[in-house]
Write an enzyme that holds these catalytic residues in place. Structure first.
Site, PDB file in Angstrom:
ATOM      1  CB  SER A 268      19.692 -38.461  14.534  1.00 38.57           C
ATOM      2  OG  SER A 268      18.881 -37.109  15.012  1.00 38.57           O
ATOM      3  CE  LYS A 269      26.099 -38.216  20.366  1.00 35.43           C
ATOM      4  NZ  LYS A 269      26.567 -38.994  21.491  1.00 35.43           N
ATOM      5  NE  ARG A 270      20.707 -32.089  14.555  1.00 33.91           N
ATOM      6  CZ  ARG A 270      19.746 -31.509  14.021  1.00 33.91           C
ATOM      7  NH1 ARG A 270      19.351 -31.301  13.924  1.00 33.91           N
ATOM      8  NH2 ARG A 270      19.863 -32.391  12.434  1.00 33.91           N
TER       9      ARG A 270
END
Ligand code: GLU
Length: 497
Positions: A268-270
């Site tokens: 996940s980019k987050r």
């Protein structure tokens, strides 16, 4: 509202028949995560392998998630990865528009048609109303929409609409029976209908939800193979009920398991996992990323791992797609990247390396093309370049212990002797090419009756100040030029004395 049957027949007439058609349908979120890129790649590969069309559709109906410039990221990524689409917002095609918000009117019309066919109803419940807790035969409880709106008569619905009451269109799901379909990766899946929620298809603002738009668009665009993330697997029975209500063929499904950071977590980019753009910024090259991503959850069988996009298009077979999630392994990508860099045409490598070399090597007399040729076989990611060649601009302050090289039996003493003996040889050398330098220094080793390394190692350390360098002593001297090399050897002698 009277249905415009002519419109529906025109839409049907546009659908290309008799060809494989796949689509990549990203939502413009601002970046392309690795799982997304893999979906795009498999979608492209199926189309190419089967001689079909690869279509790009932008799914931008979720206005809250819209990010400015995000569509450009999609175009740029596809272009850099050579995943050329045959139809799409920018290139057009027979079944456009290819951007969902530009298809708004059409969804309204198809929603009316679905209501007519009994597959949907107008629902006037306010947000949160009409939600029931239902106990399934296995004892599990789920929350589902259950209200009386489906039972309203045509007249009652019209009266409410005339009075301006806000409404949505909701899918009507039969409570009996089950829905079975076959996914090309996950196999046959059967879901009891009473587990399926009656989701909103058309919101009160007239825009469709994904649950509706994906079916309408996949049908109207003639999509034969739907490739997407396995998070959509559990909703597919609902989509199939929609196809059935309309009397349309259901496409083949290819649901791909997620790409994981580790055994427990999806990438996940987050949480800081790299997107495609991040990988490029970290010095990975597109063809290597594409090759690596292809192998995330797909195996061509056998040991071979290096495949260009064109080769992938020849061998890609859905049978090799795995049901199990795959783990993104950056070390493996790094290895693959190095293989791609090694195999690259030197001119192409130079074009990629130049911006990095320009930053790292400012000395104008140094030939950057020659530097690129030297580092190419040893470069893993482009961003390493600076660190590998920065000694060319400025000799680092190194520790004298670098001169000790056990294997070649180089000691501080014989290193000093070698450097001292090399000075007059180098000073007298006219031809400063790698070959001439090598001949001169190996000649010196012979006359000193020592192995080449006892002369070459100290020279390499003296001119680079580093333990590991791209290229050997004579290659480095050739790059640095005569004056600078001799100056550095003097400095080495001083250090050792
Ligand atoms: N817009 C959806 C997404 O980005 C695509 C799902 C699909 O391919 O149907 O997740």
């Amino acid at each position: 509202m009277a249905l415009d049957m002519e419109f529906f027949s025109q839409m049907e007439a546009r659908i290309p028949k008799g060809e494989v058609r796949t689509r990549f349908a990203p939502s413009p979120t601002g970046y392309m995560h690795v799982g997304n890129l893999r979906t795009a790649l498999y979608t492209y590969l199926i189309a190419r392998r089967l001689g079909g069309k690869f279509i790009l559709r932008i799914e931008d109906t979720d206005q809250e998630r819209l990010v400015e410039g995000a569509v450009d990221v999609i175009y740029a990524t596809l272009r850099q990865c050579d995943l050329t689409h045959d139809e799409g917002p920018d290139v057009g095609g027979p079944v456009g528009p290819y951007v969902q918000t530009e298809r708004r009117d059409l969804y309204g019309k198809y929603a009316e048609l679905l209501i007519e066919k009994g597959g949907a109803y107008r629902c006037f419940c306010k947000e949160g109303e009409g939600v029931a807790t239902v106990t399934l035969p296995n004892g599990e409880t789920i929350k589902k929409h259950q209200c009386g709106c489906a039972k309203l008569s045509r007249e009652e619905v019209q009266a409410k609409l005339d009075a301006g009451e806000p409404s949505v269109v909701r899918q009507a799901i039969p409570q009996e029976g089950s829905t079975t379909f076959s996914d090309l990766v996950f196999g046959e899946i059967t879901t009891p209908n009473n587990e399926l929620d009656e989701n909103v298809l058309l919101k009160s603002d007239g825009l469709p939800t994904y649950n509706f738009a994906n079916v309408i668009d996949d049908h109207l665009m003639g999509i034969t193979h739907v490739v997407r993330g396995s998070e959509y697997l559990s909703s597919s029975p609902k989509y199939n009920l929609l196809y059935q209500s309309y009397g349309w063929d259901i496409p083949a499904y290819v649901h791909c398991p997620p790409v994981m950071r580790d055994a427990q977590h999806k990438m996940s980019k987050r949480h800081g996992d790299p997107s495609y753009e991040d990988l490029i910024a970290q010095g990975y090259v597109s063809p290597a990323v594409v090759n690596y991503v292809a192998l995330l959850g797909w195996s061509p069988g056998g040991e071979r791992e290096i495949y260009t996009l064109r080769e992938l298009a020849e061998v890609f077979d859905l049978k090799g797609v795995s049901k199990s999630p795959s783990v993104f392994d950056i070390a493996k990508l790094r290895w693959m990247n190095a293989e791609y860099i090694k195999a690259m045409d030197p001119e192409d490598f130079y074009a990629l390396a130049e911006p990095y070399l320009k930053e790292a090597v400012k000395t104008t007399s140094i030939d950057r093309k020659a530097v690129a040729a030297l580092v190419q076989p040893r470069c893993e990611v482009l961003t390493d370049l600076a660190e590998r060649v920065d000694f060319l601009d400025k000799l680092p302050d190194y520790d004298v212990s670098l001169y000790v090289h056990k294997k070649s039996k180089t000691t501080l003493e014989n290193a000093l002797t070698s450097l001292q003996a090399s000075l007059p040889v180098l000073e007298g050398l006219e031809d400063w090419s790698n070959d001439a330098l090598f001949a001169a220094l190996s000649g010196l080793a012979a006359s000193l009756e020592v192995k080449n390394a006892i002369v070459l190692w100290p020279v390499r350390v003296a001119v680079s100040g580093k333990l590991s360098t791209p290229g050997g002593a004579t290659e480095l001297c050739a790059l640095l030029g005569k004056d600078e090399s001799i100056k550095r050897i003097h400095a080495g002698i001083e250090k050792l004395s």
